[in-house]
Design a protein around this motif. Structure first.
Motif, PDB file in Angstrom:
ATOM      1  N   GLN A  35      -0.400  19.963 -32.543  1.00 36.86           N
ATOM      2  CA  GLN A  35      -2.042  20.376 -31.670  1.00 36.86           C
ATOM      3  C   GLN A  35      -2.429  19.402 -32.481  1.00 36.86           C
ATOM      4  N   ILE A  36      -2.580  19.146 -33.311  1.00 36.15           N
ATOM      5  CA  ILE A  36      -4.425  17.782 -33.183  1.00 36.15           C
ATOM      6  C   ILE A  36      -4.257  17.075 -33.096  1.00 36.15           C
ATOM      7  N   ARG A  41      -7.462  14.334 -27.978  1.00 37.12           N
ATOM      8  CA  ARG A  41      -7.536  13.939 -26.842  1.00 37.12           C
ATOM      9  C   ARG A  41      -7.883  14.751 -26.469  1.00 37.12           C
ATOM     10  N   SER A  42      -8.334  15.657 -26.836  1.00 38.55           N
ATOM     11  CA  SER A  42      -9.145  16.813 -25.613  1.00 38.55           C
ATOM     12  C   SER A  42      -9.816  15.986 -26.526  1.00 38.55           C
ATOM     13  N   GLY A 235       2.664  16.170 -27.210  1.00 38.90           N
ATOM     14  CA  GLY A 235       1.752  15.907 -28.213  1.00 38.90           C
ATOM     15  C   GLY A 235       2.283  15.003 -29.481  1.00 38.90           C
ATOM     16  N   LYS A 236       4.150  14.601 -28.864  1.00 37.40           N
ATOM     17  CA  LYS A 236       4.115  14.645 -30.035  1.00 37.40           C
ATOM     18  C   LYS A 236       4.375  12.780 -29.939  1.00 37.40           C
ATOM     19  N   TRP A 237       3.811  11.704 -31.145  1.00 34.79           N
ATOM     20  CA  TRP A 237       3.801  10.190 -31.179  1.00 34.79           C
ATOM     21  C   TRP A 237       5.441   9.809 -31.111  1.00 34.79           C
ATOM     22  N   ARG A 238       5.581   8.236 -30.068  1.00 28.35           N
ATOM     23  CA  ARG A 238       6.516   7.929 -30.116  1.00 28.35           C
ATOM     24  C   ARG A 238       7.494   7.335 -31.417  1.00 28.35           C
TER      25      ARG A 238
END
Length: 363
Positions: A35-36, A41-42, A235-238
């Protein structure tokens, strides 16, 4: 451990609140952490005056250069060709990147203290219809020159070229209306004008342009399209992200909002910069960049005489609580002072008082 005021273009002096955010350990898979990422991004879209329907944000691990390379390796197909406009070392670094990757390009270079010329850019484009992209650094931290982004944006629109802007040292500290300018990819970093700490960069991109990046990347880790696809889901990074740095950046965005947003921060930076240049001029230091081309971010100062020792000056300033930056020029002996980060007019005045004492001057 002694704390310094960093008069650099980033890393820079951060607030205690931003530092405290890094004291808590977070898990990359945890929903709270994701969520962070999504909030960041928003928030970045809002700062860019961009709507989610048309634009998106991708965060990329590594320094600003990693993020620049992620765009360069992803935004160009084998058929595409770049016009790279440079007047400093960071533009030249992009030329080095495309040489490594093997991207077709034309390099248009001008003097470090000069603007690129619109007529020459248009002529290059008219002579080479293979050029598909225009690439330029906005604030060239080699010198502190602020390049004419509106002119470049107009040329890109009129000639239907994809526009890539390295706004590493300007985004967050100066208003940049990305949709109004028609920027297709804007690149910046956590540790610049938004006043976070080093560890990742970000790209604000038109959705249609990032979709067209699919399959282009010459790098697994730096594949901007794949990073976006995964991040856009939840929202997950690869791959493993710099969790502490990401949390700190979230806090720095909140602090930017509390300060009054980009307009208020830009005014503080401009006040800092004007005071710095005024007092340094009175002490005996000329600037390398003329006032009409000077950014409010960082300033290059010319050595006052042949006997001036930068290393001795640097050591004295550090001993008195300020860390400054060496120059990057080859044609002039310069050093640089940034005025972004948690820096205020009282810091600039104290800095200049120390410099007066060092030189034995009372201006």
């Amino acid at each position: 451990m002694k704390q310094y005021k960093l008069l650099t273009p980033g890393p820079l002096t951060t607030t205690e609140a931003v530092k405290r955010e890094m004291l808590f350990d977070r898990c990359t898979w945890d929903d709270d952490y994701k969520q962070i990422t999504q909030k960041i991004r928003s928030d970045l879209l809002k700062l860019a005056h961009a709507e989610n329907d048309d634009y998106t944000v991708v965060l990329m691990q590594g320094s600003g250069t990693f993020t620049v390379e992620s765009v360069m390796t992803s935004a160009f197909s084998k058929e595409d060709k770049a016009l790279i406009i440079t007047n400093g070392a960071y533009g030249e670094r992009m030329v080095k990147i495309v040489n490594y990757i093997g991207i077709k390009h034309t390099h248009y270079a001008v003097a470090y203290n000069e603007y690129p010329k619109e007529a020459e850019i248009r002529n290059l484009l008219s002579l080479d219809n293979e050029i598909t992209h225009i690439v330029m650094v906005h604030c060239e931290t080699t010198t502190g020159i602020l390049n004419p982004i509106e002119m470049i944006a107009n040329v890109a629109k009129e000639t239907n070229k994809t526009l890539i802007i390295d706004a590493m040292s300007s985004f967050g500290g100066m208003e940049i209306d990305i949709p109004a300018l028609g920027i297709d990819f804007l690149i910046s970093s956590a540790n610049k004008c938004i006043q976070g700490v080093p560890g990742f960069g970000f790209v604000i991109a038109k959705r249609e342009k990032i979709i067209s990046c699919k399959g282009n990347a010459r790098s697994l880790s730096l594949d901007l399209y794949d990073q976006w696809v995964v991040m856009d889901k939840d929202g997950k990074w690869r791959y493993t992200s710099p969790t502490h740095v990401v949390a700190a950046f979230g806090k720095s965005l909140d602090e930017l909002d509390t300060e009054g947003g980009i307009p208020a921060r830009e005014q503080r930076y401009r006040n800092n910069n004007q005071l710095l240049r005024k007092r340094m001029k009175a002490i005996g230091f000329d600037t390398y960049i003329s006032e009409d081309k000077q950014s409010p971010i960082i300033t290059s100062f010319i050595y006052p005489n042949d006997q001036f020792s930068f290393q001795a000056f640097y050591d004295y300033m550090k001993e008195h609580g300020f860390v400054i930056y060496p120059g990057k020029l080859t044609d002039e002996d310069t050093f640089r002072m940034g005025n972004i980060g948690e820096i205020y007019e009282e810091d600039i005045n104290r800095l200049c008082d120390i410099i007066e004492n060092y030189l034995g001057v009372k201006a």
